[in-house]
Scaffold this active site. Structure first.
Site, PDB file in Angstrom:
ATOM      1  N   GLY A  47       0.825  -1.199   0.000  1.00 17.46           N
ATOM      2  CA  GLY A  47       0.000   0.000   0.000  1.00 17.46           C
ATOM      3  C   GLY A  47       0.860   1.249   0.000  1.00 17.46           C
ATOM      4  O   GLY A  47       1.996   1.238  -0.466  1.00 17.46           O
ATOM      5  N   CYS A  48       0.337   2.331   0.534  1.00 14.16           N
ATOM      6  CA  CYS A  48       1.043   3.610   0.553  1.00 14.16           C
ATOM      7  C   CYS A  48       2.389   3.502   1.250  1.00 14.16           C
ATOM      8  O   CYS A  48       2.485   3.035   2.379  1.00 14.16           O
ATOM      9  CB  CYS A  48       0.182   4.660   1.263  1.00 14.16           C
ATOM     10  SG  CYS A  48       0.987   6.263   1.423  1.00 14.16           S
ATOM     11  N   PHE A  49       3.461   3.950   0.570  1.00 18.17           N
ATOM     12  CA  PHE A  49       4.777   3.820   1.185  1.00 18.17           C
ATOM     13  C   PHE A  49       4.990   4.802   2.331  1.00 18.17           C
ATOM     14  O   PHE A  49       5.917   4.640   3.120  1.00 18.17           O
ATOM     15  CB  PHE A  49       5.925   3.910   0.166  1.00 18.17           C
ATOM     16  CG  PHE A  49       5.898   5.037  -0.825  1.00 18.17           C
ATOM     17  CD1 PHE A  49       5.237   6.226  -0.580  1.00 18.17           C
ATOM     18  CD2 PHE A  49       6.569   4.900  -2.035  1.00 18.17           C
ATOM     19  CE1 PHE A  49       5.239   7.267  -1.504  1.00 18.17           C
ATOM     20  CE2 PHE A  49       6.586   5.934  -2.970  1.00 18.17           C
ATOM     21  CZ  PHE A  49       5.917   7.112  -2.705  1.00 18.17           C
ATOM     22  N   TRP A  50       4.148   5.815   2.458  1.00 22.05           N
ATOM     23  CA  TRP A  50       4.235   6.677   3.639  1.00 22.05           C
ATOM     24  C   TRP A  50       3.970   5.844   4.895  1.00 22.05           C
ATOM     25  O   TRP A  50       4.620   6.036   5.921  1.00 22.05           O
ATOM     26  CB  TRP A  50       3.207   7.800   3.566  1.00 22.05           C
ATOM     27  CG  TRP A  50       3.386   8.766   2.450  1.00 22.05           C
ATOM     28  CD1 TRP A  50       4.469   8.903   1.633  1.00 22.05           C
ATOM     29  CD2 TRP A  50       2.428   9.752   2.021  1.00 22.05           C
ATOM     30  NE1 TRP A  50       4.248   9.906   0.719  1.00 22.05           N
ATOM     31  CE2 TRP A  50       3.017  10.445   0.934  1.00 22.05           C
ATOM     32  CE3 TRP A  50       1.164  10.103   2.449  1.00 22.05           C
ATOM     33  CZ2 TRP A  50       2.347  11.476   0.269  1.00 22.05           C
ATOM     34  CZ3 TRP A  50       0.491  11.139   1.786  1.00 22.05           C
ATOM     35  CH2 TRP A  50       1.085  11.810   0.711  1.00 22.05           C
ATOM     36  N   CYS A  51       3.016   4.944   4.794  1.00 26.53           N
ATOM     37  CA  CYS A  51       2.659   4.098   5.937  1.00 26.53           C
ATOM     38  C   CYS A  51       3.723   3.047   6.208  1.00 26.53           C
ATOM     39  O   CYS A  51       4.196   2.889   7.341  1.00 26.53           O
ATOM     40  CB  CYS A  51       1.323   3.396   5.687  1.00 26.53           C
ATOM     41  SG  CYS A  51      -0.090   4.465   5.360  1.00 26.53           S
TER      42      CYS A  51
END
Length: 212
Positions: A47-51
């Site tokens: 999923g989102c690489f920020w997470c």
């Protein structure tokens, strides 16, 4: 895996998509897939690489996690190109870790316990192939352990695991504003409403050691 259902329920209340950013310059680069003598490398898309960057960097034994793109066919892609779903890349984190402190098998446990690997091309509010679940291996041993981890974690989920297991042929570092995004942007609505709840759910479930 009740925390996964809770996470998905909460994030579906938000229609915040990270790909809304625009006008960024082409600033990625091909990363040499070599670590220091005391470290090894692993690559995960969940999923989102920020997470996921935040999740892996908090684990004891992980030196750093770099946000970037892997698994596609376009050379040196931009964030906007990846978000267009035309490059084949997944938002990925390259994890540099000390195998004397944390094993690759433990990183795989963190991977499977920090996202829902049964949702095809989707993680929470983020939809598309760039948000697919994937393990990118660097050698045959990582490939073996990845497939073994899928068998191990299959009973933990009600649905079939759809995680992709593929060789890491290239990794492109994302634009600098994506690096350490959670720490640099603590008041961002996506971070507060999606990333932080996801990390807290993971921290409660995960039995690995954290840095703090």
């Amino acid at each position: 895996m009740s925390f996964v259902r809770t996470f998905l329920f909460s994030v579906l209340l938000f229609s915040l998509f990270a790909c809304s950013s625009s006008g960024q310059q082409r600033g990625t680069r091909d990363v040499q897939l070599k670590a220091s003598e005391k470290h090894e490398i692993a690559a995960f898309a969940e999923g989102c690489f920020w997470c996921s960057e935040h999740i892996f960097e908090e684990l004891a034994g992980v030196d750093s996690a770099v946000s970037g793109y892997a698994g596609g066919h376009t050379r040196n892609p931009t964030y906007e190109e990846v978000c267009s779903e035309k490059t084949g890349h997944a938002e990925t984190v390259l994890v540099y870790y000390d195998p004397a402190v944390i094993k690759y098998s433990e990183l795989l446990d963190a991977f499977f316990s920090s996202h829902d690997p049964t949702t095809l091309n989707r993680q929470g509010p983020d939809v598309g192939t760039s948000y697919r679940s994937a393990i990118f291996y660097l050698n045959d041993e990582q490939k073996r352990q990845a497939n073994e981890a899928i068998r191990k974690w299959t009973p933990a989920f009600e649905k079939l695991i759809v995680t992709e297991v593929s060789p890491l042929k290239a990794f492109y570092r994302a634009e600098e504003y994506h690096q350490n995004y959670e720490k640099e942007n603590p008041y961002n609505s996506y971070i507060r409403n999606v990333s932080v709840p996801r990390f807290e759910a993971f921290r409660k479930e995960c039995k690995l050691k954290f840095k703090k």
